[in-house]
Design an enzyme around this catalytic site. Sequence first.
Site, PDB file in Angstrom:
ATOM      1  N   PHE A  21     -24.046  10.057 -17.981  1.00 41.54           N
ATOM      2  CA  PHE A  21     -24.996   9.921 -16.860  1.00 41.54           C
ATOM      3  C   PHE A  21     -25.291   8.438 -16.731  1.00 41.54           C
ATOM      4  CE2 PHE A  21     -29.064   8.970 -15.102  1.00 41.54           C
ATOM      5  CZ  PHE A  21     -29.324   9.929 -14.152  1.00 41.54           C
ATOM      6  N   GLU A  22     -25.057   7.903 -15.553  1.00 43.46           N
ATOM      7  CA  GLU A  22     -25.452   6.511 -15.293  1.00 43.46           C
ATOM      8  C   GLU A  22     -25.761   6.388 -13.821  1.00 43.46           C
ATOM      9  OE1 GLU A  22     -22.098   3.957 -16.234  1.00 43.46           O
ATOM     10  OE2 GLU A  22     -22.977   3.355 -18.129  1.00 43.46           O
ATOM     11  N   ILE A  23     -26.854   5.697 -13.520  1.00 39.21           N
ATOM     12  CA  ILE A  23     -27.051   5.232 -12.153  1.00 39.21           C
ATOM     13  C   ILE A  23     -27.220   3.728 -12.301  1.00 39.21           C
ATOM     14  CG2 ILE A  23     -28.438   5.340 -10.049  1.00 39.21           C
ATOM     15  CD1 ILE A  23     -29.427   8.084 -10.906  1.00 39.21           C
ATOM     16  N   HIS A  74     -21.387  -0.766 -22.204  1.00 35.48           N
ATOM     17  CA  HIS A  74     -22.346  -0.901 -21.087  1.00 35.48           C
ATOM     18  C   HIS A  74     -23.761  -1.144 -21.604  1.00 35.48           C
ATOM     19  CE1 HIS A  74     -20.087   1.375 -17.625  1.00 35.48           C
ATOM     20  NE2 HIS A  74     -19.466   0.300 -18.030  1.00 35.48           N
TER      21      HIS A  74
END
Length: 380
Positions: A280-282, A317
């Site tokens: 999950f990444e925004i 990241h």
Amino acid sequence: MNMTLRYLLAVFGVVITVHYVLSFTHTDYRRATSLNSLTSHFKGVTPADITPIPDRYYPPFSNESLTVDHRANATFVILARNSDIDGTVRSIREIEDRFNRRFRYPYVFLNEESFSDDFKKRVSVLSAAKMEFGTIPRDHWYQPSSIDEKKADAGRNRMVEQGIIYGGSLSYRNMCRFNSGFFFRHPLMEKYRWYWRIEPDVHFHCDIRFDPFVYMEENNKVYAFTIAMYEFEKTIPSLWSHVKDFIKLHPEYLAKDNAMRFLSDTGGDTYNLCHFWSNFEIADMSFWRGEAYTKFFEYLDDKGGFYYERWGDAPVHSIAAALFAPSSQIQFFDQIGYEHNPYTHCPRNEDTWKEEKCTCDPKRNFDYDGYSCMSKWDQV
Ligand SMILES: Nc1nc2c(ncn2[C@@H]2O[C@H](COP(=O)(O)OP(=O)(O)OP(=O)(O)O)[C@@H](O)[C@H]2O)c(=O)[nH]1
Ligand SMILES: [Mg+2]
């Protein structure tokens, strides 16, 4: 004629009369008892036999259609193989129901092979939003020629012996390197600034009635997560020493109020293995496309650890976001109930959990698990 036969004929006559009367007076009855309808039970229903339901029974979704006037320059991004189709369909169905039927953000699907017609067809029916399907350039995916294959092979075998998940997999390493340094450079992604990463077979447990992209844009956020945890140390034995060398070379990239405390309990000397779970990444791709991250990724890629070890895109990241952005630009979205097997983030705020009709069990919230790094994040 004996009495019984006479009686039976009389009953039959009454039934026939009632049938004809009902056929003339009741359309539904006539349809239900027509020869066509009765025989369809035996020969199977064909589309032409199904009475269409008139349009007037389908009211417009006045509060569900696209009523928002300000949207961000954003897209969903889904990396998947053709064989991931069933799980991909399930994930899209959930994000559409919970969020995107209101907002209609587009989708970009990426794959190192071309997507099959079946894959495209099955995802296309799920959303009114634009969908684009891209093939990944070969040099963004496959192991570069600069990698010493003998050394990489030895590294994989060692990890298999140690029983490390995906330890022997080359395609998993390609995927981690691609997600670390290339997805935001794909031609289909270039026109967007924001992305929301989605994987096959994940779950969105609550309604998401706000726009996280617009929230992030207006509040100057760079990276958002829902789950934070510890990395398997054996997949990244040398990563932190390279990070430290990079920082020595480029101290100018360290953000002033960075989140080093999330990554290290020793002021940067050692890595505590905490990272944001990147399935999950925004996030804002201008951060990945910017100078600090570009140099950082090139530096790490040059060390070969994506192949000699098994560096994941999650620690890569996370370390960059925590060090090159001020901690105030990293967002934890408690509101987004999210599950990637085996872990679930369920909103801690009970009002959110109720109002957004969450399907997750708050008692199973991974935030409170001993393996979660949320307590470290709370300190930041
Ligand atoms: N096109 C393509 N996509 C891949 C490949 N390997 C993984 N992916 C995708 O990359 C993402 C991450 O892969 P996963 O296999 O889910 O990795 P993971 O989340 O670490 O492990 P799981 O716990 O098994 O889900 C998913 O969106 C996959 O569909 C591959 O070889 N080709
Ligand atoms: Mg996964």
